[in-house]
Structure formats: C-alpha cells, structure tokens
Write a protein that holds these residues in place. Structure first.
Motif, PDB file in Angstrom:
ATOM      1  N   ALA A  19      10.203  44.527  39.340  1.00 53.00           N
ATOM      2  CA  ALA A  19       9.027  44.567  38.483  1.00 53.00           C
ATOM      3  C   ALA A  19       9.361  43.856  37.173  1.00 53.00           C
ATOM      4  CB  ALA A  19       8.611  46.002  38.228  1.00 53.00           C
ATOM      5  N   ASP A  20       8.799  42.685  36.994  1.00 48.35           N
ATOM      6  CA  ASP A  20       9.074  41.868  35.824  1.00 48.35           C
ATOM      7  C   ASP A  20       7.976  42.102  34.793  1.00 48.35           C
ATOM      8  OD1 ASP A  20       9.976  39.901  34.102  1.00 48.35           O
ATOM      9  OD2 ASP A  20       9.029  38.280  35.225  1.00 48.35           O
ATOM     10  N   ALA A  21       8.335  42.591  33.618  1.00 49.25           N
ATOM     11  CA  ALA A  21       7.343  42.892  32.586  1.00 49.25           C
ATOM     12  C   ALA A  21       6.635  41.630  32.115  1.00 49.25           C
ATOM     13  CB  ALA A  21       8.013  43.590  31.410  1.00 49.25           C
ATOM     14  N   LYS A  22       7.377  40.534  31.972  1.00 50.21           N
ATOM     15  CA  LYS A  22       6.751  39.275  31.541  1.00 50.21           C
ATOM     16  C   LYS A  22       5.743  38.797  32.581  1.00 50.21           C
ATOM     17  CE  LYS A  22      10.406  37.254  28.737  1.00 50.21           C
ATOM     18  NZ  LYS A  22      11.356  36.148  28.614  1.00 50.21           N
ATOM     19  N   GLY A  23       6.122  38.876  33.836  1.00 50.75           N
ATOM     20  CA  GLY A  23       5.237  38.434  34.908  1.00 50.75           C
ATOM     21  C   GLY A  23       3.972  39.272  34.980  1.00 50.75           C
ATOM     22  N   ARG A  24       4.109  40.588  34.804  1.00 54.71           N
ATOM     23  CA  ARG A  24       2.932  41.467  34.817  1.00 54.71           C
ATOM     24  C   ARG A  24       2.006  41.151  33.656  1.00 54.71           C
ATOM     25  NH1 ARG A  24       6.582  45.621  35.693  1.00 54.71           N
ATOM     26  NH2 ARG A  24       6.267  46.323  33.555  1.00 54.71           N
ATOM     27  N   ALA A  25       2.572  40.950  32.464  1.00 51.50           N
ATOM     28  CA  ALA A  25       1.751  40.652  31.289  1.00 51.50           C
ATOM     29  C   ALA A  25       1.050  39.314  31.450  1.00 51.50           C
ATOM     30  CB  ALA A  25       2.614  40.661  30.026  1.00 51.50           C
ATOM     31  N   ARG A  26       1.771  38.316  31.948  1.00 54.42           N
ATOM     32  CA  ARG A  26       1.149  37.007  32.183  1.00 54.42           C
ATOM     33  C   ARG A  26       0.012  37.121  33.184  1.00 54.42           C
ATOM     34  NH1 ARG A  26       6.200  32.859  33.066  1.00 54.42           N
ATOM     35  NH2 ARG A  26       7.068  32.998  30.962  1.00 54.42           N
ATOM     36  N   ALA A  27       0.263  37.821  34.287  1.00 53.82           N
ATOM     37  CA  ALA A  27      -0.765  37.955  35.329  1.00 53.82           C
ATOM     38  C   ALA A  27      -1.991  38.678  34.785  1.00 53.82           C
ATOM     39  CB  ALA A  27      -0.195  38.703  36.529  1.00 53.82           C
ATOM     40  N   LYS A  28      -1.775  39.681  33.942  1.00 53.25           N
ATOM     41  CA  LYS A  28      -2.886  40.426  33.365  1.00 53.25           C
ATOM     42  C   LYS A  28      -3.747  39.534  32.469  1.00 53.25           C
ATOM     43  CE  LYS A  28      -3.700  44.555  30.590  1.00 53.25           C
ATOM     44  NZ  LYS A  28      -3.092  45.692  29.919  1.00 53.25           N
ATOM     45  N   VAL A  29      -3.096  38.729  31.621  1.00 55.64           N
ATOM     46  CA  VAL A  29      -3.838  37.854  30.713  1.00 55.64           C
ATOM     47  C   VAL A  29      -4.534  36.741  31.489  1.00 55.64           C
ATOM     48  CG1 VAL A  29      -3.600  36.224  28.800  1.00 55.64           C
ATOM     49  CG2 VAL A  29      -2.434  38.409  28.721  1.00 55.64           C
ATOM     50  N   ILE A  30      -3.876  36.186  32.491  1.00 53.85           N
ATOM     51  CA  ILE A  30      -4.493  35.119  33.292  1.00 53.85           C
ATOM     52  C   ILE A  30      -5.704  35.659  34.040  1.00 53.85           C
ATOM     53  CG2 ILE A  30      -4.142  33.623  35.292  1.00 53.85           C
ATOM     54  CD1 ILE A  30      -1.291  33.135  34.213  1.00 53.85           C
ATOM     55  N   ALA A  31      -5.595  36.861  34.600  1.00 56.89           N
ATOM     56  CA  ALA A  31      -6.750  37.457  35.288  1.00 56.89           C
ATOM     57  C   ALA A  31      -7.900  37.676  34.310  1.00 56.89           C
ATOM     58  CB  ALA A  31      -6.347  38.775  35.941  1.00 56.89           C
ATOM     59  N   ALA A 120      -6.869  25.583  28.879  1.00 58.34           N
ATOM     60  CA  ALA A 120      -5.665  25.311  28.082  1.00 58.34           C
ATOM     61  C   ALA A 120      -4.896  26.594  27.805  1.00 58.34           C
ATOM     62  CB  ALA A 120      -6.053  24.618  26.778  1.00 58.34           C
ATOM     63  N   LEU A 121      -5.610  27.685  27.536  1.00 53.80           N
ATOM     64  CA  LEU A 121      -4.938  28.968  27.299  1.00 53.80           C
ATOM     65  C   LEU A 121      -4.262  29.480  28.567  1.00 53.80           C
ATOM     66  CD1 LEU A 121      -7.562  30.688  24.996  1.00 53.80           C
ATOM     67  CD2 LEU A 121      -5.234  30.027  24.373  1.00 53.80           C
ATOM     68  N   ILE A 122      -4.900  29.276  29.715  1.00 55.45           N
ATOM     69  CA  ILE A 122      -4.273  29.675  30.989  1.00 55.45           C
ATOM     70  C   ILE A 122      -2.981  28.894  31.196  1.00 55.45           C
ATOM     71  CG2 ILE A 122      -4.531  29.575  33.502  1.00 55.45           C
ATOM     72  CD1 ILE A 122      -7.486  30.297  33.091  1.00 55.45           C
ATOM     73  N   VAL A 125      -0.263  30.268  28.924  1.00 54.66           N
ATOM     74  CA  VAL A 125       0.283  31.538  29.413  1.00 54.66           C
ATOM     75  C   VAL A 125       1.214  31.288  30.590  1.00 54.66           C
ATOM     76  CG1 VAL A 125      -0.295  33.739  30.502  1.00 54.66           C
ATOM     77  CG2 VAL A 125      -1.631  32.929  28.561  1.00 54.66           C
ATOM     78  N   GLN A 126       0.810  30.408  31.514  1.00 59.59           N
ATOM     79  CA  GLN A 126       1.652  30.108  32.667  1.00 59.59           C
ATOM     80  C   GLN A 126       2.957  29.448  32.256  1.00 59.59           C
ATOM     81  OE1 GLN A 126      -1.084  27.789  35.007  1.00 59.59           O
ATOM     82  NE2 GLN A 126      -1.762  29.573  36.192  1.00 59.59           N
ATOM     83  N   ALA A 127       2.925  28.645  31.180  1.00 60.86           N
ATOM     84  CA  ALA A 127       4.130  27.977  30.703  1.00 60.86           C
ATOM     85  C   ALA A 127       5.030  28.911  29.905  1.00 60.86           C
ATOM     86  CB  ALA A 127       3.743  26.772  29.850  1.00 60.86           C
ATOM     87  N   GLY A 128       4.538  30.107  29.583  1.00 56.53           N
ATOM     88  CA  GLY A 128       5.350  31.073  28.867  1.00 56.53           C
ATOM     89  C   GLY A 128       5.299  30.920  27.353  1.00 56.53           C
ATOM     90  N   GLU A 129       4.317  30.180  26.846  1.00 61.11           N
ATOM     91  CA  GLU A 129       4.222  29.946  25.409  1.00 61.11           C
ATOM     92  C   GLU A 129       3.809  31.198  24.635  1.00 61.11           C
ATOM     93  OE1 GLU A 129       1.880  26.501  24.434  1.00 61.11           O
ATOM     94  OE2 GLU A 129       2.720  25.376  26.120  1.00 61.11           O
ATOM     95  N   LEU A 130       3.211  32.169  25.309  1.00 56.21           N
ATOM     96  CA  LEU A 130       2.750  33.385  24.629  1.00 56.21           C
ATOM     97  C   LEU A 130       3.570  34.615  25.014  1.00 56.21           C
ATOM     98  CD1 LEU A 130      -1.115  32.875  24.932  1.00 56.21           C
ATOM     99  CD2 LEU A 130       0.328  32.470  22.958  1.00 56.21           C
ATOM    100  N   ASP A 131       4.754  34.410  25.589  1.00 57.63           N
ATOM    101  CA  ASP A 131       5.558  35.544  26.055  1.00 57.63           C
ATOM    102  C   ASP A 131       5.966  36.477  24.918  1.00 57.63           C
ATOM    103  OD1 ASP A 131       5.344  34.818  28.671  1.00 57.63           O
ATOM    104  OD2 ASP A 131       7.381  33.992  28.840  1.00 57.63           O
ATOM    105  N   ALA A 132       6.325  35.934  23.773  1.00 59.89           N
ATOM    106  CA  ALA A 132       6.740  36.791  22.652  1.00 59.89           C
ATOM    107  C   ALA A 132       5.574  37.640  22.161  1.00 59.89           C
ATOM    108  CB  ALA A 132       7.284  35.929  21.506  1.00 59.89           C
ATOM    109  N   GLN A 133       4.396  37.031  22.056  1.00 63.69           N
ATOM    110  CA  GLN A 133       3.221  37.776  21.615  1.00 63.69           C
ATOM    111  C   GLN A 133       2.816  38.823  22.642  1.00 63.69           C
ATOM    112  OE1 GLN A 133       3.604  34.456  21.490  1.00 63.69           O
ATOM    113  NE2 GLN A 133       2.422  33.532  19.858  1.00 63.69           N
ATOM    114  N   LEU A 134       2.926  38.481  23.925  1.00 60.90           N
ATOM    115  CA  LEU A 134       2.580  39.430  24.983  1.00 60.90           C
ATOM    116  C   LEU A 134       3.542  40.611  24.984  1.00 60.90           C
ATOM    117  CD1 LEU A 134       1.635  37.062  27.932  1.00 60.90           C
ATOM    118  CD2 LEU A 134       0.108  38.500  26.600  1.00 60.90           C
ATOM    119  N   ALA A 135       4.823  40.358  24.759  1.00 57.40           N
ATOM    120  CA  ALA A 135       5.803  41.438  24.732  1.00 57.40           C
ATOM    121  C   ALA A 135       5.525  42.386  23.569  1.00 57.40           C
ATOM    122  CB  ALA A 135       7.210  40.863  24.629  1.00 57.40           C
ATOM    123  N   THR A 136       5.205  41.815  22.413  1.00 59.58           N
ATOM    124  CA  THR A 136       4.893  42.644  21.246  1.00 59.58           C
ATOM    125  C   THR A 136       3.634  43.466  21.487  1.00 59.58           C
ATOM    126  OG1 THR A 136       5.894  40.993  19.801  1.00 59.58           O
ATOM    127  CG2 THR A 136       4.431  42.596  18.772  1.00 59.58           C
TER     128      THR A 136
END
Length: 155
Positions: A19-31, A120-122, A125-136
C-alpha cells in the motif's frame, strides 16, 4: 486416476502490492480531477451530472445489500469579480496549495480553457509534481480522525 493427478500443481502464490501512500493520494486526486472534467462537460451541455458511490443498506428482509447512492459533487471552478474562471484542486474539503507561496487556484480564463487546465493538472499529479503537497494534505487530514483504542466505544 484422480482428477487432481491430471493437473499441474505448484506452490506459487499471488504477489501483494504494498500500500503506497503516494500512489493512493495521486489516484484520489486524479479520480477527483476526472470527475471535475465530467461535471464540466455536463455543465457545458446543460445537463445534470449524476455521480454515485456504493453503499450498504439493510433491505426489508433484513439482508445487507450493496446499492449505488447518488452523491453531490462540488464544483471546483469559480468566477472572480472580473469574470475570469479559476480552478482549484481540493484534497478532501480543503484547497491544495499548488506552489510554495500557497497559491490554491489556476487561472483558466474561460470555461473553454478549463479542460486544458484540468488535463495539465492531471499530468502534473501523474508526474509527481504535487507529491509534497499531497503528503502534507493527507497528514493534516488524518489529524481530524481519532483512532479508537480497544477499550473505548464509539459515541
């Protein structure tokens, strides 16, 4: 001859994906962003947008059944005082900061430019540019939920 002896048996087991927290957060935002694109398309066509989610209910016979319940989807775009369309990404109910200065919205100009902004936002997110913000944001959101210990009851 038994049927099992005709089969090729082995000890292989399916591999589990961690269970990858980054992957879950990315998938949630993309959905969420994909849902916003669908909401925008329905808004432009003048149709009502109907989103559903699975829930469990008890029917008249006392059995738990899974049904699809409609949900309200909040628009993430808005007009400012000058009539310019802006779009904000939400994680939970709070706007997600998109840069270090705390900017939470993207200027799209008009509704016609909004699908490009969402795409562009999708991609970001897929490129991981918002990973720090998503983690916070995920960490702040988890503070709102208290974990129950074995000895406590729910109110």
């Amino acid at each position: 001859m038994s049927v099992l002896k005709t089969l090729k048996l082995g000890k292989a087991a399916p591999t589990t994906v961690a269970a990858d927290a980054k992957g879950r957060a990315r998938a949630k935002v993309i959905a969420h962003l994909e849902q916003q694109k669908a909401l925008l398309a329905a808004h432009v066509e003048g149709k009502a947008f109907e989103a559903t989610r699975p829930v469990y209910r008890t029917n008249d016979a006392g059995e738990r059944v899974r049904i699809m319940q409609s949900v309200h989807v909040r628009r993430d775009w808005f007009l400012d005082g000058a009539g310019t369309v802006h779009f904000m990404v939400r994680y939970g109910a709070k706007p997600l900061p998109l840069d270090k200065t705390g900017s939470t919205s993207v200027e799209a100009g008009t509704l016609d430019g909004l699908p490009g902004v969402i795409d562009a936002l999708i991609a970001a997110v897929q490129a991981g540019e918002l990973d720090a913000q998503l983690a916070t944001a995920a960490q702040e959101r988890s503070k709102a939920f208290k974990r129950r210990t074995a000895g406590t009851k729910a109110p």
